[in-house]
Design a protein around this motif. Structure first.
Motif, PDB file in Angstrom:
ATOM      1  N   GLU A  51      -4.561 -10.611  -3.096  1.00  0.00           N
ATOM      2  CA  GLU A  51      -3.550  -9.759  -3.732  1.00  0.00           C
ATOM      3  C   GLU A  51      -4.175  -8.457  -4.226  1.00  0.00           C
ATOM      4  O   GLU A  51      -3.588  -7.383  -4.078  1.00  0.00           O
ATOM      5  N   LEU A  52      -5.361  -8.531  -4.818  1.00  0.00           N
ATOM      6  CA  LEU A  52      -6.040  -7.314  -5.269  1.00  0.00           C
ATOM      7  C   LEU A  52      -6.363  -6.390  -4.089  1.00  0.00           C
ATOM      8  O   LEU A  52      -6.194  -5.168  -4.189  1.00  0.00           O
ATOM      9  N   PHE A  53      -6.799  -6.960  -2.985  1.00  0.00           N
ATOM     10  CA  PHE A  53      -7.055  -6.142  -1.790  1.00  0.00           C
ATOM     11  C   PHE A  53      -5.760  -5.478  -1.307  1.00  0.00           C
ATOM     12  O   PHE A  53      -5.763  -4.306  -0.920  1.00  0.00           O
ATOM     13  N   SER A  54      -4.655  -6.216  -1.323  1.00  0.00           N
ATOM     14  CA  SER A  54      -3.370  -5.639  -0.905  1.00  0.00           C
ATOM     15  C   SER A  54      -2.962  -4.494  -1.823  1.00  0.00           C
ATOM     16  O   SER A  54      -2.494  -3.452  -1.351  1.00  0.00           O
ATOM     17  N   GLN A  55      -3.130  -4.692  -3.114  1.00  0.00           N
ATOM     18  CA  GLN A  55      -2.823  -3.616  -4.059  1.00  0.00           C
ATOM     19  C   GLN A  55      -3.717  -2.408  -3.795  1.00  0.00           C
ATOM     20  O   GLN A  55      -3.247  -1.267  -3.814  1.00  0.00           O
ATOM     21  N   PHE A  56      -4.995  -2.670  -3.550  1.00  0.00           N
ATOM     22  CA  PHE A  56      -5.941  -1.597  -3.268  1.00  0.00           C
ATOM     23  C   PHE A  56      -5.475  -0.777  -2.068  1.00  0.00           C
ATOM     24  O   PHE A  56      -5.469   0.459  -2.111  1.00  0.00           O
ATOM     25  N   GLU A  57      -5.090  -1.457  -1.019  1.00  0.00           N
ATOM     26  CA  GLU A  57      -4.679  -0.761   0.207  1.00  0.00           C
ATOM     27  C   GLU A  57      -3.404   0.044   0.020  1.00  0.00           C
ATOM     28  O   GLU A  57      -3.157   0.991   0.752  1.00  0.00           O
ATOM     29  N   GLY A  58      -2.602  -0.317  -0.995  1.00  0.00           N
ATOM     30  CA  GLY A  58      -1.370   0.403  -1.259  1.00  0.00           C
ATOM     31  C   GLY A  58      -1.536   1.606  -2.177  1.00  0.00           C
ATOM     32  O   GLY A  58      -0.544   2.259  -2.512  1.00  0.00           O
ATOM     33  N   THR A  59      -2.753   1.896  -2.589  1.00  0.00           N
ATOM     34  CA  THR A  59      -2.972   3.033  -3.487  1.00  0.00           C
ATOM     35  C   THR A  59      -3.494   4.235  -2.709  1.00  0.00           C
ATOM     36  O   THR A  59      -4.152   4.088  -1.680  1.00  0.00           O
ATOM     37  N   PRO A  60      -3.202   5.432  -3.216  1.00  0.00           N
ATOM     38  CA  PRO A  60      -3.681   6.629  -2.515  1.00  0.00           C
ATOM     39  C   PRO A  60      -5.207   6.771  -2.599  1.00  0.00           C
ATOM     40  O   PRO A  60      -5.800   6.420  -3.618  1.00  0.00           O
ATOM     41  N   PRO A  61      -5.819   7.264  -1.535  1.00  0.00           N
ATOM     42  CA  PRO A  61      -7.264   7.527  -1.577  1.00  0.00           C
ATOM     43  C   PRO A  61      -7.581   8.480  -2.736  1.00  0.00           C
ATOM     44  O   PRO A  61      -6.739   9.282  -3.125  1.00  0.00           O
ATOM     45  N   ASP A  62      -8.771   8.343  -3.274  1.00  0.00           N
ATOM     46  CA  ASP A  62      -9.256   9.228  -4.339  1.00  0.00           C
ATOM     47  C   ASP A  62      -8.488   9.067  -5.648  1.00  0.00           C
ATOM     48  O   ASP A  62      -8.463   9.973  -6.463  1.00  0.00           O
ATOM     49  N   SER A  63      -7.849   7.896  -5.846  1.00  0.00           N
ATOM     50  CA  SER A  63      -7.117   7.681  -7.096  1.00  0.00           C
ATOM     51  C   SER A  63      -7.933   6.818  -8.056  1.00  0.00           C
ATOM     52  O   SER A  63      -8.758   6.012  -7.631  1.00  0.00           O
ATOM     53  N   GLU A  64      -7.663   7.008  -9.343  1.00  0.00           N
ATOM     54  CA  GLU A  64      -8.310   6.176 -10.361  1.00  0.00           C
ATOM     55  C   GLU A  64      -7.906   4.712 -10.188  1.00  0.00           C
ATOM     56  O   GLU A  64      -8.702   3.814 -10.437  1.00  0.00           O
ATOM     57  N   GLU A  65      -6.662   4.479  -9.791  1.00  0.00           N
ATOM     58  CA  GLU A  65      -6.182   3.114  -9.592  1.00  0.00           C
ATOM     59  C   GLU A  65      -6.986   2.412  -8.502  1.00  0.00           C
ATOM     60  O   GLU A  65      -7.306   1.237  -8.604  1.00  0.00           O
ATOM     61  N   ARG A  66      -7.347   3.134  -7.483  1.00  0.00           N
ATOM     62  CA  ARG A  66      -8.142   2.564  -6.389  1.00  0.00           C
ATOM     63  C   ARG A  66      -9.516   2.128  -6.908  1.00  0.00           C
ATOM     64  O   ARG A  66     -10.006   1.050  -6.571  1.00  0.00           O
ATOM     65  N   LYS A  67     -10.136   2.946  -7.729  1.00  0.00           N
ATOM     66  CA  LYS A  67     -11.441   2.606  -8.308  1.00  0.00           C
ATOM     67  C   LYS A  67     -11.299   1.411  -9.255  1.00  0.00           C
ATOM     68  O   LYS A  67     -12.125   0.497  -9.247  1.00  0.00           O
ATOM     69  N   ARG A  68     -10.229   1.396 -10.057  1.00  0.00           N
ATOM     70  CA  ARG A  68      -9.999   0.286 -10.983  1.00  0.00           C
ATOM     71  C   ARG A  68      -9.827  -1.019 -10.204  1.00  0.00           C
ATOM     72  O   ARG A  68     -10.406  -2.048 -10.573  1.00  0.00           O
ATOM     73  N   LEU A  69      -9.069  -0.981  -9.119  1.00  0.00           N
ATOM     74  CA  LEU A  69      -8.869  -2.185  -8.314  1.00  0.00           C
ATOM     75  C   LEU A  69     -10.163  -2.633  -7.642  1.00  0.00           C
ATOM     76  O   LEU A  69     -10.433  -3.836  -7.551  1.00  0.00           O
ATOM     77  N   ALA A  70     -10.971  -1.699  -7.197  1.00  0.00           N
ATOM     78  CA  ALA A  70     -12.268  -2.064  -6.617  1.00  0.00           C
ATOM     79  C   ALA A  70     -13.135  -2.758  -7.661  1.00  0.00           C
ATOM     80  O   ALA A  70     -13.828  -3.741  -7.355  1.00  0.00           O
ATOM     81  N   ASP A  71     -13.085  -2.271  -8.901  1.00  0.00           N
ATOM     82  CA  ASP A  71     -13.827  -2.930  -9.987  1.00  0.00           C
ATOM     83  C   ASP A  71     -13.292  -4.335 -10.236  1.00  0.00           C
ATOM     84  O   ASP A  71     -14.065  -5.282 -10.440  1.00  0.00           O
ATOM     85  N   GLU A  72     -11.956  -4.498 -10.227  1.00  0.00           N
ATOM     86  CA  GLU A  72     -11.354  -5.824 -10.423  1.00  0.00           C
ATOM     87  C   GLU A  72     -11.780  -6.780  -9.311  1.00  0.00           C
ATOM     88  O   GLU A  72     -12.102  -7.935  -9.569  1.00  0.00           O
ATOM     89  N   ILE A  73     -11.760  -6.291  -8.087  1.00  0.00           N
ATOM     90  CA  ILE A  73     -12.185  -7.110  -6.944  1.00  0.00           C
ATOM     91  C   ILE A  73     -13.633  -7.539  -7.129  1.00  0.00           C
ATOM     92  O   ILE A  73     -13.978  -8.707  -6.946  1.00  0.00           O
ATOM     93  N   THR A  74     -14.478  -6.600  -7.530  1.00  0.00           N
ATOM     94  CA  THR A  74     -15.893  -6.906  -7.748  1.00  0.00           C
ATOM     95  C   THR A  74     -16.054  -7.974  -8.824  1.00  0.00           C
ATOM     96  O   THR A  74     -16.786  -8.960  -8.631  1.00  0.00           O
TER      97      THR A  74
END
Length: 188
Positions: A20-43
């Protein structure tokens, strides 16, 4: 992640959460803070999950399944590849092309690992290990995730007893660092 059940239910719940976190990540725009936050959550989730498996699941696989040593070694090798990718991601910005390439590689590696566990390891555990042991392992895995590290350390030991000795201390350091930086806020 999961909060009850045997080790198979617990780890399967973890797998669905990371998907689910990967799916959310893929739905966010590149270069967004949300994308970085989701990558941290995945990690965070992947590291906690891997440490709990290495502390409790794989020793049980070695003990209870025929050919368990080879199987556990294969799974740990998968963890090492994932941790290396997570380490390479650390500190990269979401707009970095390498960040995006690494995230694609990470999802591919995690998907293969999950498929292997769910299609091979978990059925073998269900068939070859008493339900009491699976329930006990579920409790141990849940407890281990509470104190597990949240940052990748590819060179750290991945087998007991070293991982059981080091993980709680590294986890405390990581959670303190996460608190101070705001990383992973809102997670248990």
């Amino acid at each position: 992640m999961g909060d009850s059940g045997d080790v198979i239910a617990e780890l399967t719940s973890d797998h669905r959460e990371v998907e689910e976190l990967f799916s959310q990540f893929e739905g966010t725009p590149p270069d967004s803070e949300e994308r970085k936050r989701l990558a941290d959550e995945i990690t965070i989730e992947l590291v906690r999950h891997a440490v709990a498996e290495e502390e409790h699941l794989y020793p049980a696989v070695r003990e209870h399944l025929e050919g368990g040593g080879v199987l556990a070694d294969r799974e740990i090798a998968g963890h090492e590849r994932v941790e290396q990718l997570l380490k390479e991601l650390e500190g990269r910005e979401s707009g970095d092309l390498e960040f995006n390439r690494l995230m694609v590689k990470l999802r591919t590696e995690v998907t293969a690992h999950v498929r292997d566990e769910e299609n091979d390891l978990f059925p073998r555990l269900r068939e070859g290990v008493h339900s009491f042991i699976l329930e006990s392992l579920g409790r141990k895995v849940r407890e281990a995730k509470k104190s597990a590290p949240t940052r990748p350390r590819p060179s750290a030991p991945s087998t007991p007893p070293a991982i059981k000795l080091l993980a709680p201390g590294l986890g405390l350091v990581d959670r303190t660092r996460d608190f101070l930086t705001g990383r992973g806020q809102g997670r248990p």
